[in-house]
Design a protein around this motif. Structure first.
Motif, PDB file in Angstrom:
ATOM      1  N   UNK A  82       4.750  20.637 -72.567  1.00  0.00           N
ATOM      2  CA  UNK A  82       5.586  21.276 -71.546  1.00  0.00           C
ATOM      3  C   UNK A  82       4.742  21.772 -70.385  1.00  0.00           C
ATOM      4  N   UNK A  83       3.652  22.465 -70.675  1.00  0.00           N
ATOM      5  CA  UNK A  83       2.781  22.962 -69.604  1.00  0.00           C
ATOM      6  C   UNK A  83       2.254  21.830 -68.734  1.00  0.00           C
TER       7      UNK A  83
ATOM      8  N   UNK B 193      -7.629  20.834 -69.301  1.00  0.00           N
ATOM      9  CA  UNK B 193      -8.494  21.689 -70.124  1.00  0.00           C
ATOM     10  C   UNK B 193      -7.796  22.944 -70.635  1.00  0.00           C
ATOM     11  N   UNK B 194      -6.592  23.232 -70.105  1.00  0.00           N
ATOM     12  CA  UNK B 194      -5.915  24.485 -70.444  1.00  0.00           C
ATOM     13  C   UNK B 194      -4.582  24.282 -71.142  1.00  0.00           C
ATOM     14  N   UNK B 195      -4.130  23.047 -71.298  1.00  0.00           N
ATOM     15  CA  UNK B 195      -2.731  22.728 -71.592  1.00  0.00           C
ATOM     16  C   UNK B 195      -2.078  23.593 -72.652  1.00  0.00           C
TER      17      UNK B 195
ATOM     18  N   UNK C 116       3.262  29.504 -69.682  1.00  0.00           N
ATOM     19  CA  UNK C 116       3.973  28.604 -68.775  1.00  0.00           C
ATOM     20  C   UNK C 116       3.874  29.024 -67.317  1.00  0.00           C
ATOM     21  N   UNK C 117       3.927  30.339 -67.066  1.00  0.00           N
ATOM     22  CA  UNK C 117       3.810  30.797 -65.682  1.00  0.00           C
ATOM     23  C   UNK C 117       2.417  30.494 -65.128  1.00  0.00           C
ATOM     24  N   UNK C 118       1.401  30.544 -65.993  1.00  0.00           N
ATOM     25  CA  UNK C 118       0.041  30.210 -65.555  1.00  0.00           C
ATOM     26  C   UNK C 118      -0.061  28.725 -65.231  1.00  0.00           C
ATOM     27  N   UNK C 119       0.668  27.893 -65.984  1.00  0.00           N
ATOM     28  CA  UNK C 119       0.669  26.452 -65.709  1.00  0.00           C
ATOM     29  C   UNK C 119       1.240  26.166 -64.326  1.00  0.00           C
TER      30      UNK C 119
END
Length: 493
Positions: A262-263, A304-306, A311-314
């Motif tokens: 999702x991210x 690298x972060x998935x 979700x807000x950070x994505x």
């Protein structure tokens, strides 16, 4: 008591569906769901390359370079897989030889392939394939910086050398549990460093040594793309295939895998919208090329972060990945003389090196400690703390700063190592064959290099039939009489 216990166990065993019972082909340690997902994820990553990037490269260049561009990707995927099972897998994930590299070994033996992988509840065969398609796509990404002028024989030598001496070192250092950066605690969920930063730096370095395309090809790119609709088809395969790319990162069909998928798509969508918005305001119109570039930077940045960010950070990462690489590519690139001199057709420096480095830094900032624990499955709370969360807890600020330092340390290592090793490989290959095509080949493209044409419509031997008159016309005659015939009256034979 013994009799009762035996009866109880027998009863429970009878209640289990037959497909859940272990046997010789399905040992007790193997989770069938995880194995099925991992094989699916690996296949999706393979589809990103074959046909995804094959279509994207072959469609975005001029028609005279369509076959060569697609061929470079097609060959690289095949060559890497052979190297991978022959020696490179064990160099990347096998027994440690030195702190940054494993011992070479063959990954083809039945006993090894059917055994349990070093991570996950599935066999080594699944892990070898999954990691192999990751290695394959890395070389194809490098090819994006070399399209339209690299000697195909030089490329055929470059691929096995680079996967052996560059990819294996970075993969072992960051992803293998015995790797020095892995022990330091670097966070690279699914390849922001190992694949994208490496490919971006290596591609840009190789482009320097190979030299630029013919001036006429550089001036018309990407306006002279032979099929922009097929560009979107290739890009779409790349985008949707990224579900396997990041979703397979945890090596388990878990909640973290779902979050990672999702991210991935949320970040990418944000990046695309930002990129085309900036194009519209700055250049007056949005373009397919810009949308594709925004898609790639979003996918790379979140990799690298998935599965370890909110979700807000994505979404925030998507806003950043759609703006900073846009600026470096569309504005800064034209102001820095050094960048202008190096011909990078697919802009891998901006879309993979810049976006990959951004992703690594932002991962160190946004990484959620709890999500990192779920991903790495470790009780060590001194590692994997994003700076943003470290600042919220005064006792963890130091740990957050340390994580950022480790992320930057890994970036510096990947950049320096790839610049040096890629340069050495290019110099070695140059001793054996020219890195760059000669002037005649640069003018003619596919027909000289491969003896083939990408589009039959442009072939001198193409014939056309007028269905009503049942008469064959050659290309010249068809062209001169085109206006007098409807499309329904003409067919290619």
């Amino acid at each position: 008591m013994v009799t009762y216990f035996s009866i109880e166990v027998t009863y429970l065993r009878m209640e289990l569906p037959s497909n859940l019972l272990s046997d010789e082909a399905s040992p007790e340690w193997m989770n069938k769901g995880d194995n099925a997902w991992q094989l699916t994820a690996a296949t999706m990553v393979g589809l990103q390359s074959i046909p995804g990037l094959v279509i994207l490269y072959g469609s975005l260049v001029k028609k005279t370079w369509a076959i060569n561009s697609a061929f470079m990707a097609f060959y690289a995927f095949a060559a890497v897989l052979l190297c991978w099972v022959s020696w490179a897998y064990h160099m990347s994930f096998g027994d440690k030889m030195v702190f940054f590299l494993g011992k070479p070994g063959i990954a083809l033996d039945e006993k090894f392939l059917l055994g349990k992988a070093f991570l996950g509840n599935f066999p080594n065969a699944t892990m070898v394939f999954y990691q192999g398609v990751f290695a394959g796509i890395t070389l194809i990404l490098i090819a994006g910086a070399l399209l339209g002028r690299m000697n195909i024989r030089a490329w055929m030598l470059f691929v096995p050398l680079w996967v052996t001496f560059s990819y294996t070192v970075v993969a072992f250092s960051i992803w293998c549990p015995d790797g020095w950066l892995a022990k330091r605690g670097v966070i690279d969920f699914a390849g922001g460093y190992v694949i994208h930063l490496s490919a971006g730096v290596a591609g840009f370095t190789a482009a320097y040594w190979v030299g630029p395309r013919a001036e006429k090809d550089r001036e018309t790119f990407p306006a002279a793309a032979n099929n922009m609709i097929m560009v979107l088809a290739g890009a779409g395969l790349l985008w949707m295939g990224w579900s396997g790319f990041n979703g397979g990162g945890p090596f388990v069909a878990s909640t973290i895998a779902s979050l990672a998928v999702l991210n991935t798509h949320v970040c990418t969508a944000a990046s695309i919208v930002v990129w085309i918005t900036l194009d519209t305001f700055y250049f007056g119109k949005p373009t397919v090329f810009g949308a594709v570039q925004g898609m790639i930077t979003g996918l790379v940045c979140i990799t690298p972060a998935a599965g370890v960010v909110q979700g807000w950070a994505a979404i925030l990462m998507g806003l950043i990945s759609g703006s900073i690489p846009w600026y470096t590519m569309m504005v800064l690139h034209n102001k820095v003389n050094f960048l202008m001199k190096i011909d990078d057709p697919m802009a891998v420096f901006h879309t993979h090196a810049i976006a990959g480095a951004l992703g690594g830094i932002l991962t160190g900032f946004f990484a959620v400690p709890k999500l990192c624990r779920l991903f790495y499955m470790v009780p060590d709370w001194e590692k994997y703390i994003g700076l943003a969360y470290g600042l919220q807890n005064s006792g963890a600020t130091r740990a957050g700063l340390k994580q950022m330092l480790i992320q930057v340390e890994a970036i510096v290592f990947v950049i320096c190592y790839n610049v040096i090793v890629t340069s050495l490989i290019c110099l070695v290959v140059r001793v054996m064959v020219p890195l760059r095509l000669d002037s005649d080949a640069l003018q003619m493209g596919d027909r000289v290099i491969h003896g083939e044409d990408a589009f039959a419509l442009h072939s001198e031997t193409t014939k056309f039939v007028n269905i009503k008159r049942n008469k064959i016309y050659d290309t010249q005659a068809f062209s001169s009489n085109y206006e007098s015939r409807s499309l329904g009256e003409v067919q290619i034979v």
